[in-house]
Design an enzyme around this catalytic site. Structure first.
Site, PDB file in Angstrom:
ATOM      1  NE  ARG A  50      27.985  11.285  92.058  1.00  0.00           N
ATOM      2  CZ  ARG A  50      28.563  12.109  90.757  1.00  0.00           C
ATOM      3  NH1 ARG A  50      29.567  11.177  89.761  1.00  0.00           N
ATOM      4  NH2 ARG A  50      27.858  11.748  89.971  1.00  0.00           N
ATOM      5  CG  ASP A  52      38.109   9.789  96.798  1.00  0.00           C
ATOM      6  OD1 ASP A  52      37.052  10.212  95.320  1.00  0.00           O
ATOM      7  OD2 ASP A  52      38.983  10.495  96.985  1.00  0.00           O
ATOM      8  NE  ARG A 209      41.979   9.964  99.774  1.00  0.00           N
ATOM      9  CZ  ARG A 209      42.167   9.718  99.167  1.00  0.00           C
ATOM     10  NH1 ARG A 209      43.094   8.577  98.532  1.00  0.00           N
ATOM     11  NH2 ARG A 209      41.495   9.151  97.712  1.00  0.00           N
TER      12      ARG A 209
END
Length: 278
Positions: A50, A52, A209
């Protein structure tokens, strides 16, 4: 029958992958189009990972279960392969920022999420005014300071292997943060943009990230190359590690085993993992 769908999307206009009431999401757009083409009330798909809000994909994979004759029926009078005809019809319904790249039947053991061996992401950074291109600003992070890729690769190399990446993840109740990081390498592309290739068996929320934030701190000299490894060993979120913007991150590819190994891989992936304390 089980159907695999390979797709790509520009994440800028979506509130992430997962369907959310009242919000535009990739899953929502895809399931709506599939239900229309397959002439069923609703469809539920499972994806490899999934993404973001704002994250892009070239190689997202998902699966769904349909009636055995669903593809033939949805293809209508098309003379080509039913799966190809259905993919074409889906792309005619989907918005331009989502494209189905391929669609095909797969063994029942295939599961887009738990059958995956690894996911590969890329993170792109323009750290020189000469490499900042307004036409790619939606996919590349503009960075003010020049980056030392050698220092970043040294820092990244110390993070490879199986570890508890809790220091780089946003925790979710009941979910493990143990992951196996297979590759983390920086190189410059033909235009001079710094591109990180990050590959792991799976990623937890914000992991990529956060890793990028730690490595850029080492790359611009604000932190020594051994700092990210120290953060990893601490095992807790560090406010000094920034979570970099989502728009420079792209899911490039998902790897799967041979068909006869799908079941074993899915069983292994479902096991909760932990790393013993040294």
């Amino acid at each position: 029958m089980r159907v695999r769908v390979d797709l790509a999307y520009d994440g800028a206009g979506f509130h992430g992958w997962a369907r959310q009431p009242g919000l535009r999401t990739v899953q929502g757009e895809l399931e709506t189009a599939l239900a229309t083409v397959l002439r069923v009330p609703e469809v539920s798909v499972t994806c490899a990972g999934r993404t973001d809000t704002g994250v892009h994909a070239r190689g997202q994979v998902c699966h769904l279960d349909v009636a055995d004759d669903a593809l033939t029926g949805a293809a209508g009078r098309s003379t080509g392969a039913p799966a190809r005809a259905v993919a074409t019809r889906l792309n005619g319904l989907l918005p331009a920022d989502v494209r189905v790249r391929a669609l095909r039947g797969v063994p029942d053991d295939f599961d887009a999420r738990v059958s995956a061996l690894w996911r590969r992401y890329a993170y792109r950074v323009a750290d020189d005014p000469g490499t900042v291109d307004p036409l790619t600003r939606g996919h590349v992070l503009s960075w003010r300071h020049p980056l030392d890729l050698e220092a970043m690769n040294l820092a990244g190399g110390a993070l490879l292997g199986e570890h508890d990446f809790a220091a780089f993840c946003k925790r979710r109740e009941g979910a493990t943060t143990v992951r196996t990081l297979l590759d983390l390498q920086w190189a410059r592309d033909a235009s001079g943009v710094a591109v990180a290739t990050v590959r792991a068996d799976a990623f937890c929320h914000h992991m990529v990230r956060s890793l990028m934030g730690a490595l850029l701190a080492a790359g611009e000299g604000r932190r020594p190359p051994d700092w990210p490894a120290g953060v990893l060993r601490a095992g807790v979120r560090d406010s000094a590690v920034p979570v970099l913007p989502a728009h420079a991150l792209t899911l490039e590819e998902v790897g799967y085993p041979a068909d006869d190994e799908l079941g074993a891989r899915a069983e292994a992936s479902r096991r909760m993992r932990s790393v013993e304390a040294p």
